[in-house]
Design a protein around this motif. Structure first.
Motif, short mmCIF file in Angstrom:
data_model
loop_
_atom_site.label_atom_id
_atom_site.label_comp_id
_atom_site.label_asym_id
_atom_site.label_seq_id
_atom_site.Cartn_x
_atom_site.Cartn_y
_atom_site.Cartn_z
N GLY A 300 71.48 53.37 92.53
CA GLY A 300 72.63 52.54 92.91
C GLY A 300 72.27 51.10 93.22
O GLY A 300 73.14 50.29 93.52
N ASP A 301 70.97 50.77 93.14
CA ASP A 301 70.55 49.41 93.49
C ASP A 301 70.69 48.46 92.31
O ASP A 301 70.70 48.88 91.15
N GLU A 302 70.78 47.19 92.64
CA GLU A 302 70.62 46.09 91.68
C GLU A 302 71.38 46.34 90.37
O GLU A 302 70.77 46.37 89.30
N CYS A 303 72.69 46.49 90.50
CA CYS A 303 73.52 46.69 89.32
C CYS A 303 74.42 45.47 89.14
O CYS A 303 75.49 45.40 89.75
N LEU A 449 56.56 52.60 97.11
CA LEU A 449 55.56 51.88 96.33
C LEU A 449 56.10 51.67 94.91
O LEU A 449 56.22 52.63 94.14
N TRP A 450 56.46 50.43 94.64
CA TRP A 450 56.94 50.05 93.31
C TRP A 450 55.74 49.67 92.47
O TRP A 450 54.77 49.08 92.98
N SER A 451 55.80 49.99 91.17
CA SER A 451 54.55 49.93 90.41
C SER A 451 54.50 48.84 89.34
O SER A 451 53.72 48.94 88.41
C1 ACM Z 1 65.07 48.41 95.48
O1 ACM Z 1 64.07 47.88 95.96
N1 ACM Z 1 65.65 47.86 94.42
C2 ACM Z 1 65.62 49.63 96.02
#
Ligand code: ACM
Ligand code: ZN
Length: 509
Positions: A300-303, A449-451
């Motif tokens: 649901g984020d960043e749409c 942790l985003w990659s």
């Molecule tokens: C997010 O960092 N877009 C959830």
């Protein structure tokens, strides 16, 4: 180490020596997170058999009776005396938590001529929050099954009980879906990754996905450690890999490519087309079949809404639903709430609970911009206050603010070492501004942790450790049981364990 026999008679000590010539190495109850109560009794237990063979376990439903219901499940008591170790819990998962504590209390490593000794103690413990999660982004980079299992081992050592597995992204779709084979045939491969400061990409392909068999194996593996795997299918933004696979899911119909750039992209699922919604529900059916978890994350984020604003299907749906702009809520934001709600209700009807990122409800300006179903749990990532707003609006919520709990430095959190640890330590999960009832709606704490800049296992572990130790204390310990000064010796013990397990931890932290 105390040696009760040695001073009493020479013969006794000789017998003892001949039976047990090994050097004793003491474990310690200085642990991270620190158990709630440790009362040492002056005895010590020589660990002659490998754990858990040397541990007597028993289930006792009355243990932790006075605790809040959600905490009872993971409550445990350890009684270590000279005679043995007894582990008592109300549930199987409580036994697992006690075993994890025991594992940590033992010496990090032993030589061939050494034997472990545990200081005698009664340990009583339970977590502050029922939801203690870590999220791994396998969309931007793919991590093999063995790496995912290693991450699960690491979570277990930190008493973390939820593994949030981010499986779909603009840059790669990572989950085999039988009904939509192109998601992995097309969507799991991209031509390259962006190079900072340059146009285009590096031309090095990135690919990979998890078969359904592998997923079941990982879910079962996590369960043996008392960890639930929460899959995320990120809707309706971050869907470029799905669009490249099935262009008819988008507003313009494409063509689209799996993204070789990062950031927030304009092409998203079309919220106005029936078949797009059907696609989402079909995917969720397979997801629910694979993952028995209580929670399913719907993203649901960043749409961005630019495509929807220009799309006849989306605009017709807005009209059909009678959605009208209202204060900070645009018709398109309300369309996103409606779209998410269809998926939330689909899960709810099957006894599952949706988690959605705070974007659907509240934006960077802290304005309420949407009205998703209150059945959904809000994951507040933008700011700590995003979570507070969610509970004030009547939602259950999770705290995962980027500036504190995104472990990849550079993702809004450039702090290092003590500055970082203190930042986590200073985070107040339940701020005074909330009523006790509102505070009870904060289910827990999640690190992410985003990659984008984490291409392999070595880099992943380097980012994760030892930061996760500080996070796990925020998740497990009561605020009055957490103190930064005590954290440093606890951290040293954890680092010794990381080294003994061969995990690539960052000593500069
Ligand atoms: C997010 O960092 N877009 C959830
Ligand atoms: Zn559309």
């Amino acid at each position: 180490m105390k040696h009760p026999v040695i001073g009493l008679c020479l013969l006794g000590s000789l017998i003892l020596f001949s039976c047990n010539p090994k050097t004793q190495v003491s474990g310690s109850w200085t642990l991270s997170p620190q158990p709630r109560s440790v009362v040492e009794n002056g005895e010590s237990y020589v660990v002659k058999k490998a754990l858990p063979a040397g541990v007597k376990t028993c289930l006792d439903a009355t243990l932790g009776q006075e605790l809040k219901p959600f905490q009872q499940a993971e409550c445990y008591r350890l009684d270590v005396t000279g005679k043995g170790i007894t582990l008592t819990a109300a549930t199987e998962v409580g036994i697992l938590r006690g075993m994890q504590t025991l594992e940590k209390a033992l010496p990090a490593s032993l030589g061939a001529d050494e034997v472990a000794v545990l200081p005698g103690a009664t340990v009583f413990d339970y977590p502050e929050f029922p939801y203690r999660a870590f999220m791994l982004d396998c969309g931007r980079h793919f991590f093999p099954v063995e790496t995912v299992k290693k991450v699960i081992d690491i979570l277990a050592l930190h008493q973390i009980n939820e593994f949030h597995w981010h499986l779909s992204e603009d840059q790669g779709w990572r989950l085999e879906i039988k009904k939509y084979p192109k998601l992995t045939e097309v969507g799991s491969w991209r031509a390259g990754s962006p190079v900072p400061g340059q146009k285009g990409h590096d031309g090095v392909p990135v690919s990979g996905f998890y078969t359904q068999e592998e997923v079941r194996d990982i879910v079962a593996y996590a369960a043996t450690k008392g960890i639930e795997v929460i899959p995320e299918i990120d809707l309706p933004g971050h869907m470029k890999a799905a669009l490249a696979s099935y262009p008819e899911l988008g507003c313009t119909g494409g063509p689209y490519e799996v993204a070789c750039e990062y950031g927030v992209l304009d092409d998203v699922l079309c919220a106005g087309r029936e078949h797009t919604l059907q696609f989402v529900l079909d995917v969720l059916d397979e997801v629910m079949d694979l993952f028995p978890s209580r929670y399913i994350h719907l993203g649901g984020d960043e749409c961005p809404k630019v495509r929807w604003e220009a799309c006849p299907h989306c605009q017709a749906k807005i009209k059909e639903l009678g959605l009208k702009a209202d204060g900070h809520k645009s018709a398109e934001e309300l369309l996103q709430s409606w779209f998410m709600d269809q998926a939330v209700a689909h899960l709810e009807a099957r006894d599952r609970r949706a988690i959605i990122w705070n974007d659907v409800l509240v934006d960077w300006s802290n304005e309420v911009i949407g009205a998703p179903s209150r059945k959904a749990v809000i994951a507040g990532w933008m700011r700590p206050v995003s979570t507070d707003i969610a509970v004030r609006e009547g939602y259950d919520a999770i705290l995962c603010p980027v500036g504190h709990l995104y472990l990849s430095a550079g993702d809004g959190n450039a702090l290092k070492g003590e500055a970082y640890f203190r930042r986590v330590y200073d985070l107040n999960v339940k701020p005074e501004g909330l009523t006790p009832k509102q505070q009870d709606h904060i289910l827990g704490v999640e690190a992410c942790l985003w990659s984008e800049r984490v291409p392999n296992e070595q880099d992943l572990l380097w980012k994760l450790l030892p930061r996760l130790a500080a996070v796990s204390e925020l998740q497990w310990s009561a605020p009055e049981g957490r103190n930064y000064e005590g954290f440093l010796p606890r951290l040293q013990r954890m680092e010794a364990l990381y080294t003994a397990r061969g995990w690539n931890w960052n000593p500069a932290e």
